[in-house]
Write a protein that holds these residues in place. Structure first.
Motif, PDB file in Angstrom:
ATOM      1  N   GLN A  84       9.947 -10.035  -1.875  1.00  0.00           N
ATOM      2  CA  GLN A  84       8.485  -9.947  -1.856  1.00  0.00           C
ATOM      3  C   GLN A  84       8.018  -8.811  -0.946  1.00  0.00           C
ATOM      4  N   THR A  85       8.667  -8.648   0.205  1.00  0.00           N
ATOM      5  CA  THR A  85       8.300  -7.579   1.134  1.00  0.00           C
ATOM      6  C   THR A  85       8.518  -6.217   0.498  1.00  0.00           C
ATOM      7  N   ILE A  86       9.622  -6.070  -0.213  1.00  0.00           N
ATOM      8  CA  ILE A  86       9.930  -4.803  -0.887  1.00  0.00           C
ATOM      9  C   ILE A  86       8.880  -4.519  -1.958  1.00  0.00           C
ATOM     10  N   ILE A  87       8.503  -5.537  -2.724  1.00  0.00           N
ATOM     11  CA  ILE A  87       7.482  -5.372  -3.750  1.00  0.00           C
ATOM     12  C   ILE A  87       6.157  -4.942  -3.109  1.00  0.00           C
ATOM     13  N   GLU A  88       5.773  -5.608  -2.020  1.00  0.00           N
ATOM     14  CA  GLU A  88       4.515  -5.269  -1.345  1.00  0.00           C
ATOM     15  C   GLU A  88       4.547  -3.833  -0.817  1.00  0.00           C
ATOM     16  N   ARG A  89       5.647  -3.428  -0.229  1.00  0.00           N
ATOM     17  CA  ARG A  89       5.762  -2.045   0.263  1.00  0.00           C
ATOM     18  C   ARG A  89       5.609  -1.048  -0.880  1.00  0.00           C
ATOM     19  N   ASN A  90       6.228  -1.348  -2.017  1.00  0.00           N
ATOM     20  CA  ASN A  90       6.124  -0.457  -3.178  1.00  0.00           C
ATOM     21  C   ASN A  90       4.691  -0.390  -3.693  1.00  0.00           C
ATOM     22  N   LYS A  91       4.005  -1.530  -3.712  1.00  0.00           N
ATOM     23  CA  LYS A  91       2.605  -1.541  -4.143  1.00  0.00           C
ATOM     24  C   LYS A  91       1.748  -0.692  -3.207  1.00  0.00           C
ATOM     25  N   ILE A  92       1.985  -0.814  -1.915  1.00  0.00           N
ATOM     26  CA  ILE A  92       1.221  -0.043  -0.932  1.00  0.00           C
ATOM     27  C   ILE A  92       1.476   1.448  -1.104  1.00  0.00           C
ATOM     28  N   LYS A  93       2.728   1.845  -1.291  1.00  0.00           N
ATOM     29  CA  LYS A  93       3.046   3.266  -1.508  1.00  0.00           C
ATOM     30  C   LYS A  93       2.367   3.795  -2.761  1.00  0.00           C
ATOM     31  N   GLN A  94       2.387   3.001  -3.834  1.00  0.00           N
ATOM     32  CA  GLN A  94       1.756   3.405  -5.082  1.00  0.00           C
ATOM     33  C   GLN A  94       0.250   3.559  -4.892  1.00  0.00           C
ATOM     34  N   MET A  95      -0.359   2.607  -4.193  1.00  0.00           N
ATOM     35  CA  MET A  95      -1.795   2.657  -3.937  1.00  0.00           C
ATOM     36  C   MET A  95      -2.141   3.894  -3.107  1.00  0.00           C
ATOM     37  N   GLN A  96      -1.362   4.179  -2.078  1.00  0.00           N
ATOM     38  CA  GLN A  96      -1.628   5.339  -1.231  1.00  0.00           C
ATOM     39  C   GLN A  96      -1.523   6.630  -2.029  1.00  0.00           C
ATOM     40  N   SER A  97      -0.581   6.699  -2.935  1.00  0.00           N
ATOM     41  CA  SER A  97      -0.427   7.878  -3.784  1.00  0.00           C
ATOM     42  C   SER A  97      -1.648   8.059  -4.690  1.00  0.00           C
ATOM     43  N   LEU A  98      -2.129   6.967  -5.268  1.00  0.00           N
ATOM     44  CA  LEU A  98      -3.306   7.044  -6.132  1.00  0.00           C
ATOM     45  C   LEU A  98      -4.545   7.446  -5.344  1.00  0.00           C
ATOM     46  N   PHE A  99      -4.677   6.951  -4.119  1.00  0.00           N
ATOM     47  CA  PHE A  99      -5.830   7.323  -3.305  1.00  0.00           C
ATOM     48  C   PHE A  99      -5.779   8.788  -2.890  1.00  0.00           C
ATOM     49  N   GLN A 100      -4.594   9.350  -2.715  1.00  0.00           N
ATOM     50  CA  GLN A 100      -4.490  10.784  -2.411  1.00  0.00           C
ATOM     51  C   GLN A 100      -5.062  11.601  -3.561  1.00  0.00           C
ATOM     52  N   VAL A 101      -4.754  11.207  -4.786  1.00  0.00           N
ATOM     53  CA  VAL A 101      -5.300  11.893  -5.965  1.00  0.00           C
ATOM     54  C   VAL A 101      -6.813  11.752  -5.994  1.00  0.00           C
ATOM     55  N   LEU A 102      -7.317  10.554  -5.717  1.00  0.00           N
ATOM     56  CA  LEU A 102      -8.755  10.315  -5.685  1.00  0.00           C
ATOM     57  C   LEU A 102      -9.434  11.192  -4.640  1.00  0.00           C
ATOM     58  N   HIS A 103      -8.868  11.240  -3.433  1.00  0.00           N
ATOM     59  CA  HIS A 103      -9.459  12.045  -2.355  1.00  0.00           C
ATOM     60  C   HIS A 103      -9.497  13.526  -2.724  1.00  0.00           C
ATOM     61  N   LYS A 104      -8.409  14.030  -3.294  1.00  0.00           N
ATOM     62  CA  LYS A 104      -8.357  15.451  -3.675  1.00  0.00           C
ATOM     63  C   LYS A 104      -9.372  15.769  -4.768  1.00  0.00           C
TER      64      LYS A 104
END
Length: 94
Positions: free
Chosen positions: A5-25
């Motif tokens: 579960q921790t690994i899944i949550e970390r992956n979700k957070i990384k994916q979300m952060q990547s998407l927000f970088q695109v949004l910010h740019k």
């Protein structure tokens, strides 16, 4: 060793952060200043309202679930609470 579960949550957070970088740019290209933060809370409405007040947010843009049939007229409880209690405008997108 981290739990599955921790690994899944970390992956979700990384994916979300990547998407927000695109949004910010993208927003930056149009001269729009953005701010995002990760809020982990059991009381998400209160946390979002506190964050928006502390950061002096001008506008909240929030996604809602795409529902069909009679349920399409209902919004989630977090969306409703933000619309009712936020000090700034709230835009809900499907």
């Amino acid at each position: 060793m981290a739990s599955h579960q921790t690994i899944i949550e970390r992956n979700k957070i990384k994916q979300m952060q990547s998407l927000f970088q695109v949004l910010h740019k993208t927003a930056e290209r149009f001269g729009v200043k953005t701010k995002s933060d990760l809020i982990l809370s059991n009381h998400i409405s209160d946390s979002l309202l506190a964050f928006s007040a502390q950061q002096k947010v001008d506008l909240i843009v929030m996604g809602t679930r795409a529902r069909e049939g009679p349920r399409r007229f209902m919004m989630g409880s977090v969306a409703i609470e933000l619309v009712q209690r936020a000090k700034c405008p709230v835009i809900l997108v499907k």
